[in-house]
Design a protein around this motif. Structure first.
Motif, short mmCIF file in Angstrom:
data_model
loop_
_atom_site.label_atom_id
_atom_site.label_comp_id
_atom_site.label_asym_id
_atom_site.label_seq_id
_atom_site.Cartn_x
_atom_site.Cartn_y
_atom_site.Cartn_z
N ARG A 1 0.82 -1.22 0.00
CA ARG A 1 0.00 0.00 0.00
C ARG A 1 0.85 1.27 0.00
NH1 ARG A 1 -3.63 -0.67 -2.54
NH2 ARG A 1 -4.57 1.22 -1.77
N THR A 2 2.13 1.14 0.35
CA THR A 2 3.03 2.29 0.40
C THR A 2 4.36 1.85 -0.22
OG1 THR A 2 1.97 2.96 2.46
CG2 THR A 2 4.00 4.08 1.89
N ILE A 3 4.70 2.48 -1.36
CA ILE A 3 5.84 2.04 -2.16
C ILE A 3 6.73 3.24 -2.47
CG2 ILE A 3 6.51 1.12 -4.43
CD1 ILE A 3 3.92 -0.54 -4.37
N ALA A 4 8.03 3.06 -2.35
CA ALA A 4 8.99 4.06 -2.81
C ALA A 4 9.44 3.67 -4.21
CB ALA A 4 10.18 4.15 -1.87
N CYS A 5 9.58 4.67 -5.07
CA CYS A 5 10.01 4.43 -6.43
C CYS A 5 10.90 5.60 -6.83
CB CYS A 5 8.81 4.30 -7.37
SG CYS A 5 9.20 3.59 -9.00
N TYR A 6 11.35 5.62 -8.05
CA TYR A 6 12.11 6.74 -8.59
C TYR A 6 11.53 7.06 -9.96
CZ TYR A 6 14.48 3.18 -11.34
OH TYR A 6 14.74 2.15 -12.20
N VAL A 7 11.67 8.30 -10.38
CA VAL A 7 11.21 8.70 -11.70
C VAL A 7 12.38 8.51 -12.66
CG1 VAL A 7 10.17 10.51 -13.11
CG2 VAL A 7 9.64 10.38 -10.67
N SER A 8 12.22 7.57 -13.57
CA SER A 8 13.31 7.27 -14.50
C SER A 8 13.46 8.38 -15.53
CB SER A 8 13.04 5.94 -15.21
OG SER A 8 11.83 6.01 -15.93
N VAL A 9 14.65 8.48 -16.06
CA VAL A 9 14.95 9.38 -17.18
C VAL A 9 15.66 8.55 -18.25
CG1 VAL A 9 15.02 11.49 -15.80
CG2 VAL A 9 17.10 10.16 -16.10
N PRO A 10 15.37 8.83 -19.52
CA PRO A 10 16.02 8.05 -20.58
C PRO A 10 17.54 8.12 -20.43
CG PRO A 10 14.28 9.42 -21.47
CD PRO A 10 14.46 9.83 -20.03
N PRO A 11 18.23 7.00 -20.64
CA PRO A 11 17.77 5.73 -21.19
C PRO A 11 17.44 4.67 -20.13
CG PRO A 11 20.14 5.75 -21.24
CD PRO A 11 19.71 7.06 -20.62
N GLU A 12 17.08 5.08 -18.91
CA GLU A 12 16.74 4.10 -17.88
C GLU A 12 15.47 3.36 -18.25
OE1 GLU A 12 17.92 5.66 -13.54
OE2 GLU A 12 16.52 6.99 -14.55
N PRO A 13 15.30 2.12 -17.73
CA PRO A 13 14.00 1.46 -17.88
C PRO A 13 12.90 2.35 -17.29
CG PRO A 13 15.64 -0.08 -17.08
CD PRO A 13 16.27 1.29 -17.04
N ASP A 14 11.78 2.42 -17.97
CA ASP A 14 10.71 3.35 -17.62
C ASP A 14 10.01 2.99 -16.31
OD1 ASP A 14 8.84 5.56 -18.28
OD2 ASP A 14 7.40 3.90 -18.31
N THR A 15 9.82 4.00 -15.46
CA THR A 15 9.00 3.82 -14.25
C THR A 15 7.75 4.69 -14.29
OG1 THR A 15 10.22 5.54 -13.04
CG2 THR A 15 11.00 3.25 -12.79
N ALA A 16 7.59 5.55 -15.30
CA ALA A 16 6.45 6.47 -15.34
C ALA A 16 5.12 5.72 -15.36
CB ALA A 16 6.56 7.40 -16.54
N ASP A 17 5.01 4.68 -16.19
CA ASP A 17 3.75 3.93 -16.26
C ASP A 17 3.49 3.19 -14.95
OD1 ASP A 17 3.26 4.85 -18.82
OD2 ASP A 17 4.01 3.04 -19.80
N LEU A 18 4.53 2.69 -14.31
CA LEU A 18 4.38 2.03 -13.01
C LEU A 18 3.85 3.02 -11.97
CD1 LEU A 18 4.79 -0.30 -10.99
CD2 LEU A 18 7.17 0.47 -10.77
N ILE A 19 4.46 4.18 -11.89
CA ILE A 19 4.04 5.19 -10.91
C ILE A 19 2.59 5.60 -11.16
CG2 ILE A 19 4.43 7.58 -10.14
CD1 ILE A 19 7.47 7.01 -10.73
N ALA A 20 2.24 5.84 -12.42
CA ALA A 20 0.87 6.24 -12.76
C ALA A 20 -0.13 5.15 -12.39
CB ALA A 20 0.77 6.58 -14.24
N ALA A 21 0.20 3.90 -12.69
CA ALA A 21 -0.72 2.80 -12.39
C ALA A 21 -0.89 2.62 -10.88
CB ALA A 21 -0.20 1.50 -13.02
N LEU A 22 0.19 2.73 -10.13
CA LEU A 22 0.10 2.61 -8.68
C LEU A 22 -0.76 3.73 -8.10
CD1 LEU A 22 3.78 1.64 -7.80
CD2 LEU A 22 1.78 0.13 -7.78
#
Length: 195
Positions: free
Chosen positions: A46-67
């Motif tokens: 229910r509580t997750i830490a993440c990072y906002v990726s920047v190219p060319p990193e693997p994308d986390t934007a869709d993960l963050i939005a879905a969560l």
């Protein structure tokens, strides 16, 4: 200045991975293939830490939005103006600004390093990782310092390409292991134990 017995090897490895990532035309497909496994790994947290990726990193934007859409509280790094790890809660794409080196960060109130203890799952960036959980980070030791404030039972995970799971990475005594690795084709539980 931080000194490292492995600094030249780490610099070479980081440069090599960044070059490979920039040349990889299949990144978008790999990101889409990895997303279901990322969401599965987040199930029940229910509580997750993440990072906002920047190219060319693997994308986390869709993960963050879905969560966020699922009502999961997402804690993101705040790098601008902070030597010690700092965090803020994600409140949607309209509450994000360009931070240090253009890395997106939340505009919500900044919290100290102890905020990480609220998260049961922590996504950390990596350039390479071994099946045992040894991780080559992006440099600077930010996550190694941040993870000192994580809950003792928090799951620490990373996302990389299949080719970035390697037999060995250069290590220093302060490097922290990860418990879970997600690639576009597999999930690896590392069985990591503290170093």
């Amino acid at each position: 200045m931080q000194t490292s017995g492995q600094l030249p090897a780490k610099r070479r490895a980081r440069a090599e991975v960044l070059s490979q990532r920039q040349a990889d035309a299949s990144r978008v497909h790999a990101d889409a293939a990895r997303l279901p496994a990322l969401l599965a790994a987040c199930a029940g947290h229910r509580t997750i830490a993440c990072y906002v990726s920047v190219p060319p990193e693997p994308d986390t934007a869709d993960l963050i939005a879905a969560l966020h859409a699922r009502g999961v509280a997402v804690l993101l790094p705040v790098l601008a103006g902070h030597r010690a790890p700092a965090w803020a809660w994600y409140a949607g794409p309209e509450a994000v600004r360009a931070g240090w080196r253009g890395i997106p960060e939340p505009t919500t109130p900044t919290l100290g390093p102890e905020a990480l203890a609220e998260c049961s799952l922590v996504w950390v960036s990596a350039l390479r990782v071994t099946p045992e959980g040894d991780r080559l980070g992006t440099g600077g030791g930010w996550y190694d310092r941040a993870l000192a404030h994580a809950a003792s039972d928090a799951l620490v995970a990373t996302l990389v390409s299949d080719a970035e799971v390697v037999p060995v990475v250069p290590l220093d005594p302060w490097d922290r292991r990860v418990d879970l690795i997600i690639t576009p084709t597999r999930s690896i539980a590392t069985g990591a134990v503290p170093r």
